[in-house]
Design a protein around this motif. Sequence first.
Motif, mmCIF file in Angstrom:
data_model
loop_
_atom_site.group_PDB
_atom_site.id
_atom_site.type_symbol
_atom_site.label_atom_id
_atom_site.label_comp_id
_atom_site.label_asym_id
_atom_site.label_seq_id
_atom_site.Cartn_x
_atom_site.Cartn_y
_atom_site.Cartn_z
ATOM 1 N N SER A 3 8.492 1.610 -2.742
ATOM 2 C CA SER A 3 7.126 1.154 -3.350
ATOM 3 C C SER A 3 7.234 0.106 -4.208
ATOM 4 O O SER A 3 8.013 0.496 -5.052
ATOM 5 N N ASP A 14 2.985 5.701 -8.585
ATOM 6 C CA ASP A 14 1.711 5.463 -7.144
ATOM 7 C C ASP A 14 1.054 5.890 -6.850
ATOM 8 O O ASP A 14 1.040 6.881 -5.861
ATOM 9 N N LYS A 16 -2.481 6.117 -4.837
ATOM 10 C CA LYS A 16 -4.010 5.372 -4.541
ATOM 11 C C LYS A 16 -4.871 6.079 -2.886
ATOM 12 O O LYS A 16 -4.289 6.985 -2.641
ATOM 13 N N GLU A 68 -5.454 1.186 -6.168
ATOM 14 C CA GLU A 68 -3.936 2.230 -6.272
ATOM 15 C C GLU A 68 -4.523 1.888 -8.006
ATOM 16 O O GLU A 68 -5.472 0.527 -8.854
ATOM 17 N N GLY A 128 -0.713 7.528 1.476
ATOM 18 C CA GLY A 128 0.294 7.111 0.904
ATOM 19 C C GLY A 128 1.539 8.104 1.853
ATOM 20 O O GLY A 128 2.435 7.821 1.816
ATOM 21 N N LEU A 132 0.771 2.814 4.632
ATOM 22 C CA LEU A 132 0.277 1.841 4.099
ATOM 23 C C LEU A 132 -0.582 1.308 5.502
ATOM 24 O O LEU A 132 -1.792 0.008 5.048
#
Length: 146
Positions: A3, A14, A16, A68, A128, A132
């Motif tokens: 990732s 991370d 999203k 993101e 996630g 994705l």
Amino acid sequence: MTSQFRRERHSITDLKIHLVCVTKYRRSVFTKESLELIDKTFREVAKKMDFQVIEFNGEDNHVHALIEYPPKLSISQIVNALKGVSSRRYGQAGYKKPQKECEFAGGILPPATRAALWSPSYFAVSVGGAPLDVLKEYIRNQEKPS
């Protein structure tokens, strides 16, 4: 699967979300050209605020965006900026905003009920857990208006 993490001074994240914004009264107002303007505006706002629009698409009455973002931004800050700037630019470009059917004498609406592009609500879900690529494909395959 690797990732891409956001690396900042004190964090590695991370984060999203899948964001869905609908037009006021769920009116069908978007065209291919107006969606391109919304996409461009979302990406410009993202650049200024240091988040990223990974994927964008929409239909005639709503848009989907895969975003993101850094932990310093709240989802509501992101949504307010995206909706505010895109609504203003949409109107400046000459596109008609959804308007409630007028029931007043003379056809003049009170200031509180004037045209607005977006419904005040939105849908946001963290992503996630599922691949994705599946979500990207879903957004890409939204039916575009003609």
